[in-house]
Design a protein around this motif. Sequence first.
Motif, PDB file in Angstrom:
ATOM      1  N   ILE A   1      -6.273  21.086  33.301  1.00  0.00           N
ATOM      2  CA  ILE A   1      -7.589  20.494  33.074  1.00  0.00           C
ATOM      3  C   ILE A   1      -8.588  21.126  34.028  1.00  0.00           C
ATOM      4  O   ILE A   1      -8.298  21.300  35.224  1.00  0.00           O
ATOM      5  CB  ILE A   1      -7.557  18.966  33.282  1.00  0.00           C
ATOM      6  N   ALA A   2      -9.761  21.468  33.518  1.00  0.00           N
ATOM      7  CA  ALA A   2     -10.871  21.929  34.353  1.00  0.00           C
ATOM      8  C   ALA A   2     -11.932  20.840  34.368  1.00  0.00           C
ATOM      9  O   ALA A   2     -12.285  20.289  33.320  1.00  0.00           O
ATOM     10  CB  ALA A   2     -11.456  23.232  33.814  1.00  0.00           C
ATOM     11  N   ILE A   3     -12.439  20.532  35.552  1.00  0.00           N
ATOM     12  CA  ILE A   3     -13.445  19.485  35.707  1.00  0.00           C
ATOM     13  C   ILE A   3     -14.728  20.124  36.222  1.00  0.00           C
ATOM     14  O   ILE A   3     -14.698  20.895  37.187  1.00  0.00           O
ATOM     15  CB  ILE A   3     -12.961  18.398  36.680  1.00  0.00           C
ATOM     16  N   GLY A   4     -15.840  19.836  35.564  1.00  0.00           N
ATOM     17  CA  GLY A   4     -17.100  20.411  35.993  1.00  0.00           C
ATOM     18  C   GLY A   4     -18.216  20.092  35.031  1.00  0.00           C
ATOM     19  O   GLY A   4     -18.073  19.277  34.114  1.00  0.00           O
ATOM     20  N   VAL A   5     -19.346  20.744  35.259  1.00  0.00           N
ATOM     21  CA  VAL A   5     -20.509  20.649  34.372  1.00  0.00           C
ATOM     22  C   VAL A   5     -20.534  21.914  33.533  1.00  0.00           C
ATOM     23  O   VAL A   5     -20.573  23.022  34.076  1.00  0.00           O
ATOM     24  CB  VAL A   5     -21.816  20.498  35.178  1.00  0.00           C
ATOM     25  N   PHE A   6     -20.492  21.753  32.219  1.00  0.00           N
ATOM     26  CA  PHE A   6     -20.412  22.892  31.307  1.00  0.00           C
ATOM     27  C   PHE A   6     -21.551  22.830  30.296  1.00  0.00           C
ATOM     28  O   PHE A   6     -21.809  21.778  29.701  1.00  0.00           O
ATOM     29  CB  PHE A   6     -19.067  22.899  30.571  1.00  0.00           C
ATOM     30  N   ALA A   7     -22.219  23.967  30.107  1.00  0.00           N
ATOM     31  CA  ALA A   7     -23.266  24.018  29.095  1.00  0.00           C
ATOM     32  C   ALA A   7     -22.670  24.183  27.707  1.00  0.00           C
ATOM     33  O   ALA A   7     -23.212  23.686  26.722  1.00  0.00           O
ATOM     34  CB  ALA A   7     -24.223  25.178  29.391  1.00  0.00           C
ATOM     35  N   GLU A   8     -21.541  24.898  27.617  1.00  0.00           N
ATOM     36  CA  GLU A   8     -20.889  25.148  26.331  1.00  0.00           C
ATOM     37  C   GLU A   8     -19.382  25.006  26.504  1.00  0.00           C
ATOM     38  O   GLU A   8     -18.820  25.421  27.515  1.00  0.00           O
ATOM     39  CB  GLU A   8     -21.205  26.565  25.817  1.00  0.00           C
ATOM     40  N   VAL A   9     -18.748  24.397  25.495  1.00  0.00           N
ATOM     41  CA  VAL A   9     -17.290  24.287  25.460  1.00  0.00           C
ATOM     42  C   VAL A   9     -16.825  24.853  24.129  1.00  0.00           C
ATOM     43  O   VAL A   9     -17.156  24.307  23.073  1.00  0.00           O
ATOM     44  CB  VAL A   9     -16.817  22.826  25.613  1.00  0.00           C
ATOM     45  N   PRO A  10     -16.083  25.974  24.113  1.00  0.00           N
ATOM     46  CA  PRO A  10     -15.652  26.589  22.855  1.00  0.00           C
ATOM     47  C   PRO A  10     -14.771  25.638  22.047  1.00  0.00           C
ATOM     48  O   PRO A  10     -14.108  24.754  22.595  1.00  0.00           O
ATOM     49  CB  PRO A  10     -14.857  27.818  23.317  1.00  0.00           C
ATOM     50  N   PRO A  11     -14.743  25.806  20.727  1.00  0.00           N
ATOM     51  CA  PRO A  11     -13.981  24.889  19.867  1.00  0.00           C
ATOM     52  C   PRO A  11     -12.482  24.901  20.106  1.00  0.00           C
ATOM     53  O   PRO A  11     -11.802  23.956  19.708  1.00  0.00           O
ATOM     54  CB  PRO A  11     -14.328  25.359  18.450  1.00  0.00           C
ATOM     55  N   ARG A  12     -11.941  25.940  20.751  1.00  0.00           N
ATOM     56  CA  ARG A  12     -10.496  25.943  21.011  1.00  0.00           C
ATOM     57  C   ARG A  12     -10.116  24.990  22.143  1.00  0.00           C
ATOM     58  O   ARG A  12      -8.936  24.747  22.386  1.00  0.00           O
ATOM     59  CB  ARG A  12     -10.009  27.363  21.335  1.00  0.00           C
ATOM     60  N   PHE A  13     -11.111  24.459  22.838  1.00  0.00           N
ATOM     61  CA  PHE A  13     -10.884  23.506  23.910  1.00  0.00           C
ATOM     62  C   PHE A  13     -11.306  22.112  23.478  1.00  0.00           C
ATOM     63  O   PHE A  13     -12.202  21.950  22.640  1.00  0.00           O
ATOM     64  CB  PHE A  13     -11.658  23.888  25.177  1.00  0.00           C
ATOM     65  N   ALA A  14     -10.669  21.105  24.054  1.00  0.00           N
ATOM     66  CA  ALA A  14     -11.083  19.716  23.898  1.00  0.00           C
ATOM     67  C   ALA A  14     -11.702  19.263  25.211  1.00  0.00           C
ATOM     68  O   ALA A  14     -11.463  19.862  26.264  1.00  0.00           O
ATOM     69  CB  ALA A  14      -9.896  18.833  23.524  1.00  0.00           C
ATOM     70  N   SER A  15     -12.501  18.207  25.165  1.00  0.00           N
ATOM     71  CA  SER A  15     -13.140  17.732  26.392  1.00  0.00           C
ATOM     72  C   SER A  15     -13.466  16.252  26.273  1.00  0.00           C
ATOM     73  O   SER A  15     -13.475  15.685  25.171  1.00  0.00           O
ATOM     74  CB  SER A  15     -14.416  18.528  26.685  1.00  0.00           C
ATOM     75  N   MET A  16     -13.733  15.645  27.418  1.00  0.00           N
ATOM     76  CA  MET A  16     -14.207  14.263  27.440  1.00  0.00           C
ATOM     77  C   MET A  16     -15.151  14.092  28.615  1.00  0.00           C
ATOM     78  O   MET A  16     -14.998  14.750  29.659  1.00  0.00           O
ATOM     79  CB  MET A  16     -13.044  13.275  27.539  1.00  0.00           C
ATOM     80  N   PRO A  17     -16.165  13.210  28.471  1.00  0.00           N
ATOM     81  CA  PRO A  17     -17.094  12.978  29.576  1.00  0.00           C
ATOM     82  C   PRO A  17     -16.454  12.114  30.651  1.00  0.00           C
ATOM     83  O   PRO A  17     -15.664  11.213  30.359  1.00  0.00           O
ATOM     84  CB  PRO A  17     -18.261  12.256  28.901  1.00  0.00           C
ATOM     85  N   LEU A  18     -16.802  12.383  31.899  1.00  0.00           N
ATOM     86  CA  LEU A  18     -16.313  11.585  33.018  1.00  0.00           C
ATOM     87  C   LEU A  18     -17.436  10.781  33.658  1.00  0.00           C
ATOM     88  O   LEU A  18     -17.338   9.576  33.813  1.00  0.00           O
ATOM     89  CB  LEU A  18     -15.630  12.477  34.052  1.00  0.00           C
ATOM     90  N   TRP A  19     -18.511  11.447  34.058  1.00  0.00           N
ATOM     91  CA  TRP A  19     -19.667  10.715  34.580  1.00  0.00           C
ATOM     92  C   TRP A  19     -20.907  11.586  34.434  1.00  0.00           C
ATOM     93  O   TRP A  19     -20.808  12.789  34.172  1.00  0.00           O
ATOM     94  CB  TRP A  19     -19.471  10.286  36.034  1.00  0.00           C
ATOM     95  N   THR A  20     -22.069  10.968  34.563  1.00  0.00           N
ATOM     96  CA  THR A  20     -23.338  11.688  34.520  1.00  0.00           C
ATOM     97  C   THR A  20     -23.997  11.629  35.886  1.00  0.00           C
ATOM     98  O   THR A  20     -23.769  10.693  36.669  1.00  0.00           O
ATOM     99  CB  THR A  20     -24.293  11.112  33.454  1.00  0.00           C
TER     100      THR A  20
END
Length: 318
Positions: free
Chosen positions: A148-167
Motif C-alpha cells: 500500500i502507498a499512502i499519500g496525496v495523489f493527483a491521478e491514480v491509474p485504473p490498474r490501481f485501487a484506492s480509498m480516502p483516509l483523511w482530508t
Amino acid sequence: MNLDRIDLNLLRVFNVIFEERNLLRAGKRLNLSQSAISHALGRLREALGDDLFVRSADGMQPTPRALTMSAPLRAALQQIGSALGNEPFAPATTERDFVIAANDYMTVLLLERLSQHMQQQAPNTNLIVRPSTRIDLAGQLDLGRIDIAIGVFAEVPPRFASMPLWTQTDALAMRHGHPLAARDVTPQDLAAYPLLAVSLGGAEEGAVEGFISERGLARESEMFDRAALEAATAPHAPRFRLLVPHSLAVPSLLKASDMLAVLPSSLARLFAQREGLHTAALPYASRTAQVRAVWHSRNENDPAHAWLRDLLPGFVPQ
C-alpha cells in the motif's frame, strides 16, 4: 501457441523472477536452488522463443516480451489462486510482512498507532515502511514490492485501487512567542517574513504543479499550495528561506527563528500538540487535499491485504 506445451509452474517462476530481478532471491522465495531456477528459465525461454530476461549491472532486466507478459500473467495467477480458494487469514498466527510506502509525517500520524495495534493483534507480522518520496511508487506497486502507498495523489491509474483516509488543507505554524502569534496573519506578513515549507522535488525532478507523475501515478511533491500562496502575496513574491525534504525537521528550525511554516493542517496540529508550536489560519483559501491509500487491484481479494486495508481508517488523525 499450444498451452499444453507449457508447464504452468514455469509461469510462477517467471513471475517471481520478474518481481525480484535476481535469480538467487527468486530461488529463495520458491524454495528452489539457483540452478533449478536457471533451468526453469531456460525451458521457458525455449518454449517462448525469447530471452525474457537479460543480465545487467542492475540485475535481470525484462525484455519487451517479458514486460508485455507480466501484468496479464500476474492477474491470471491471482485468479487461479482465487479459484482454488485463498488460505484463511488468521492475524494472531500469520508471519506475513506488510510493506507500506509513506512519507515521514504520515508515518507518525497513521502508522505509529497502527503498528501498536498490529503488535497486539498480529504479533508475528512485520510492518516495513518504505519512503514514498524517492522511489518509483507505481513500479514498486506493479512488482508487488509495496502493498500500500499512502499519500496525496493527483491521478491514480485504473490498474490501481484506492480509498480516502483523511482530508487536509494548509495551515501556518510558528514558534511560541512569535511576533505574529498574538494577532491574525495578513498576506503582507507572508511577504515580509521568511517562509519554510516541505518540498519533495521541484521542476528539476519533473514536478508539474506540485506533482510528480510516474507510470501514470501522480504523487504530491510540494506539501503546500504554492499557487494560492503566490496569488495571496502578489505583487510581492514570497521568500522561501528554507525548503526541506523532511517535515519532522520543521519544529527545531522554527524554534530558533521567526520563520513561518506553511504546512498541511494535520501536520501543523501534530506539531502544536507535541512540539508546542503556535498554529494559525492562513489569510487565504488553499486547496483541500485528500490523503489516500493506493494498492494494486490484483490484491483486492487477498484476505491478508484486505485485513490491513480495513485497519487503516481506524487510525486516521482526527
